[in-house]
Design a protein around this motif. Sequence first.
Motif, mmCIF file in Angstrom:
data_model
loop_
_atom_site.group_PDB
_atom_site.id
_atom_site.type_symbol
_atom_site.label_atom_id
_atom_site.label_comp_id
_atom_site.label_asym_id
_atom_site.label_seq_id
_atom_site.Cartn_x
_atom_site.Cartn_y
_atom_site.Cartn_z
ATOM 1 N N THR A 179 0.867 -1.172 0.000
ATOM 2 C CA THR A 179 0.000 0.000 0.000
ATOM 3 C C THR A 179 0.902 1.219 0.000
ATOM 4 O OG1 THR A 179 -1.602 -1.188 1.328
ATOM 5 C CG2 THR A 179 -1.837 1.195 1.232
ATOM 6 N N VAL A 180 0.731 2.091 -0.965
ATOM 7 C CA VAL A 180 1.581 3.280 -1.061
ATOM 8 C C VAL A 180 1.038 4.370 -0.153
ATOM 9 C CG1 VAL A 180 2.495 5.062 -2.593
ATOM 10 C CG2 VAL A 180 2.224 2.725 -3.419
ATOM 11 N N ALA A 181 -0.272 4.687 -0.308
ATOM 12 C CA ALA A 181 -0.809 5.832 0.426
ATOM 13 C C ALA A 181 -2.325 5.784 0.482
ATOM 14 C CB ALA A 181 -0.371 7.126 -0.249
ATOM 15 N N THR A 182 -2.843 6.558 1.409
ATOM 16 C CA THR A 182 -4.260 6.879 1.439
ATOM 17 C C THR A 182 -4.363 8.265 0.832
ATOM 18 O OG1 THR A 182 -4.593 5.588 3.437
ATOM 19 C CG2 THR A 182 -6.262 7.243 2.925
ATOM 20 N N VAL A 183 -5.263 8.417 -0.158
ATOM 21 C CA VAL A 183 -5.344 9.685 -0.892
ATOM 22 C C VAL A 183 -6.765 10.220 -0.868
ATOM 23 C CG1 VAL A 183 -3.391 9.120 -2.386
ATOM 24 C CG2 VAL A 183 -5.687 8.519 -3.111
ATOM 25 N N ARG A 184 -6.879 11.536 -0.931
ATOM 26 C CA ARG A 184 -8.185 12.187 -0.977
ATOM 27 C C ARG A 184 -8.131 13.232 -2.076
ATOM 28 N NH1 ARG A 184 -10.344 16.684 1.225
ATOM 29 N NH2 ARG A 184 -8.477 17.126 2.399
ATOM 30 N N MET A 185 -9.115 13.177 -2.981
ATOM 31 C CA MET A 185 -9.128 14.138 -4.074
ATOM 32 C C MET A 185 -9.587 15.501 -3.549
ATOM 33 S SD MET A 185 -11.238 14.313 -7.631
ATOM 34 C CE MET A 185 -10.275 13.258 -8.665
ATOM 35 N N MET A 186 -8.809 16.520 -3.897
ATOM 36 C CA MET A 186 -9.133 17.873 -3.466
ATOM 37 C C MET A 186 -9.865 18.600 -4.594
ATOM 38 S SD MET A 186 -5.795 18.638 -1.074
ATOM 39 C CE MET A 186 -5.030 19.671 -2.182
ATOM 40 N N ALA A 187 -10.390 19.789 -4.294
ATOM 41 C CA ALA A 187 -11.222 20.533 -5.244
ATOM 42 C C ALA A 187 -10.473 20.894 -6.525
ATOM 43 C CB ALA A 187 -11.770 21.790 -4.584
ATOM 44 N N ASP A 188 -9.158 21.068 -6.451
ATOM 45 C CA ASP A 188 -8.394 21.412 -7.652
ATOM 46 C C ASP A 188 -7.961 20.166 -8.435
ATOM 47 O OD1 ASP A 188 -6.453 20.438 -5.941
ATOM 48 O OD2 ASP A 188 -5.123 22.163 -6.125
ATOM 49 N N HIS A 189 -8.507 19.000 -8.050
ATOM 50 C CA HIS A 189 -8.249 17.702 -8.678
ATOM 51 C C HIS A 189 -6.811 17.228 -8.488
ATOM 52 C CE1 HIS A 189 -12.114 16.818 -10.688
ATOM 53 N NE2 HIS A 189 -12.279 18.106 -10.438
ATOM 54 N N THR A 190 -6.135 17.774 -7.487
ATOM 55 C CA THR A 190 -4.879 17.182 -7.040
ATOM 56 C C THR A 190 -5.237 16.314 -5.845
ATOM 57 O OG1 THR A 190 -4.352 19.046 -5.588
ATOM 58 C CG2 THR A 190 -3.447 19.112 -7.836
ATOM 59 N N TRP A 191 -4.263 15.609 -5.329
ATOM 60 C CA TRP A 191 -4.532 14.640 -4.270
ATOM 61 C C TRP A 191 -3.799 15.010 -2.993
ATOM 62 C CZ3 TRP A 191 -7.951 10.685 -5.262
ATOM 63 C CH2 TRP A 191 -8.313 10.516 -6.594
ATOM 64 N N ASP A 192 -4.509 14.891 -1.887
ATOM 65 C CA ASP A 192 -3.906 15.020 -0.560
ATOM 66 C C ASP A 192 -3.435 13.622 -0.191
ATOM 67 O OD1 ASP A 192 -3.126 16.009 1.914
ATOM 68 O OD2 ASP A 192 -5.104 15.657 2.804
ATOM 69 N N VAL A 193 -2.143 13.459 0.027
ATOM 70 C CA VAL A 193 -1.558 12.131 0.163
ATOM 71 C C VAL A 193 -1.058 11.915 1.582
ATOM 72 C CG1 VAL A 193 0.250 10.601 -0.691
ATOM 73 C CG2 VAL A 193 -0.835 12.213 -2.244
ATOM 74 N N ALA A 194 -1.441 10.773 2.173
ATOM 75 C CA ALA A 194 -0.901 10.348 3.471
ATOM 76 C C ALA A 194 -0.207 9.008 3.220
ATOM 77 C CB ALA A 194 -2.013 10.207 4.496
ATOM 78 N N TYR A 195 1.113 9.018 3.213
ATOM 79 C CA TYR A 195 1.876 7.801 2.910
ATOM 80 C C TYR A 195 1.777 6.819 4.073
ATOM 81 C CZ TYR A 195 3.803 10.177 -1.092
ATOM 82 O OH TYR A 195 3.934 10.824 -2.294
ATOM 83 N N HIS A 196 1.803 5.519 3.735
ATOM 84 C CA HIS A 196 1.711 4.471 4.748
ATOM 85 C C HIS A 196 3.097 4.046 5.202
ATOM 86 C CE1 HIS A 196 -2.603 3.599 4.693
ATOM 87 N NE2 HIS A 196 -2.545 3.997 3.437
ATOM 88 N N GLU A 197 3.228 3.906 6.501
ATOM 89 C CA GLU A 197 4.484 3.412 7.073
ATOM 90 C C GLU A 197 4.438 1.877 7.163
ATOM 91 O OE1 GLU A 197 7.082 5.378 7.764
ATOM 92 O OE2 GLU A 197 5.899 7.051 7.038
ATOM 93 N N THR A 198 3.237 1.339 7.366
ATOM 94 C CA THR A 198 3.101 -0.103 7.532
ATOM 95 C C THR A 198 2.902 -0.785 6.185
ATOM 96 O OG1 THR A 198 1.023 0.663 8.487
ATOM 97 C CG2 THR A 198 2.245 -0.958 9.733
ATOM 98 N N ASP A 199 3.441 -1.942 6.094
ATOM 99 C CA ASP A 199 3.289 -2.739 4.880
ATOM 100 C C ASP A 199 2.228 -3.793 5.158
ATOM 101 O OD1 ASP A 199 3.687 -3.670 2.386
ATOM 102 O OD2 ASP A 199 5.718 -4.427 2.720
ATOM 103 N N TYR A 200 1.192 -3.869 4.322
ATOM 104 C CA TYR A 200 0.082 -4.794 4.548
ATOM 105 C C TYR A 200 0.252 -6.112 3.839
ATOM 106 C CZ TYR A 200 -2.432 -0.908 6.611
ATOM 107 O OH TYR A 200 -2.814 0.131 7.411
ATOM 108 N N THR A 201 1.433 -6.361 3.299
ATOM 109 C CA THR A 201 1.645 -7.627 2.577
ATOM 110 C C THR A 201 1.708 -8.779 3.565
ATOM 111 O OG1 THR A 201 4.025 -7.326 2.635
ATOM 112 C CG2 THR A 201 2.885 -6.536 0.678
ATOM 113 N N GLU A 202 1.380 -9.962 3.077
ATOM 114 C CA GLU A 202 1.411 -11.149 3.932
ATOM 115 C C GLU A 202 2.516 -12.083 3.513
ATOM 116 O OE1 GLU A 202 -2.275 -13.089 4.701
ATOM 117 O OE2 GLU A 202 -3.323 -11.206 4.658
#
Length: 152
Positions: free
Chosen positions: A129-152
């Motif tokens: 998982t790279v990041a959790t993203v939220r689309m902003m009004a200007d169609h750019t993305w607010d990005v919160a990068y993940h520190e944890t790896d969800y792979t098994e």
Amino acid sequence: MEEAKVVINPIAPEKVAESPGLMEYAHTAGGAIIRPEDKGKIHGRAVSAMREQTDLQLAQLYKQMQLLAEQATAIRHRVEVSERIYNAQMNFEPIVGHTYYFYVRKDGTDVLSMIAPHEWGRKFPFERTVATVRMMADHTWDVAYHETDYTE
């Protein structure tokens, strides 16, 4: 009638100043002491104060420049991430203000999904998982990068 008395000045006329208030030295024994100013000292203090003030102003401008440079870098980074997200595979049209999740598949391709990493269950189909993203009004993305790896 009495004749007006003529007062004769007892001080010799060559020893009397015509404009005593404009003299550059005390003209009486009780006069203020007038000392010439040390021009070098005055100049030194003025230059020192001027340099201190301009150094403060330059430091303030430098801080403002740094802030602007950081903001420009953040915007450039947002644009780069936004382009990467828009080039990723997505099977839906993103909506402004909604949160999505950005993954990388095992083959290296990017995927944008509505499903959160913890909602996949036992089999996590991505490399990470790279990041959790939220689309902003200007169609750019607010990005919160993940520190944890969800792979098994």
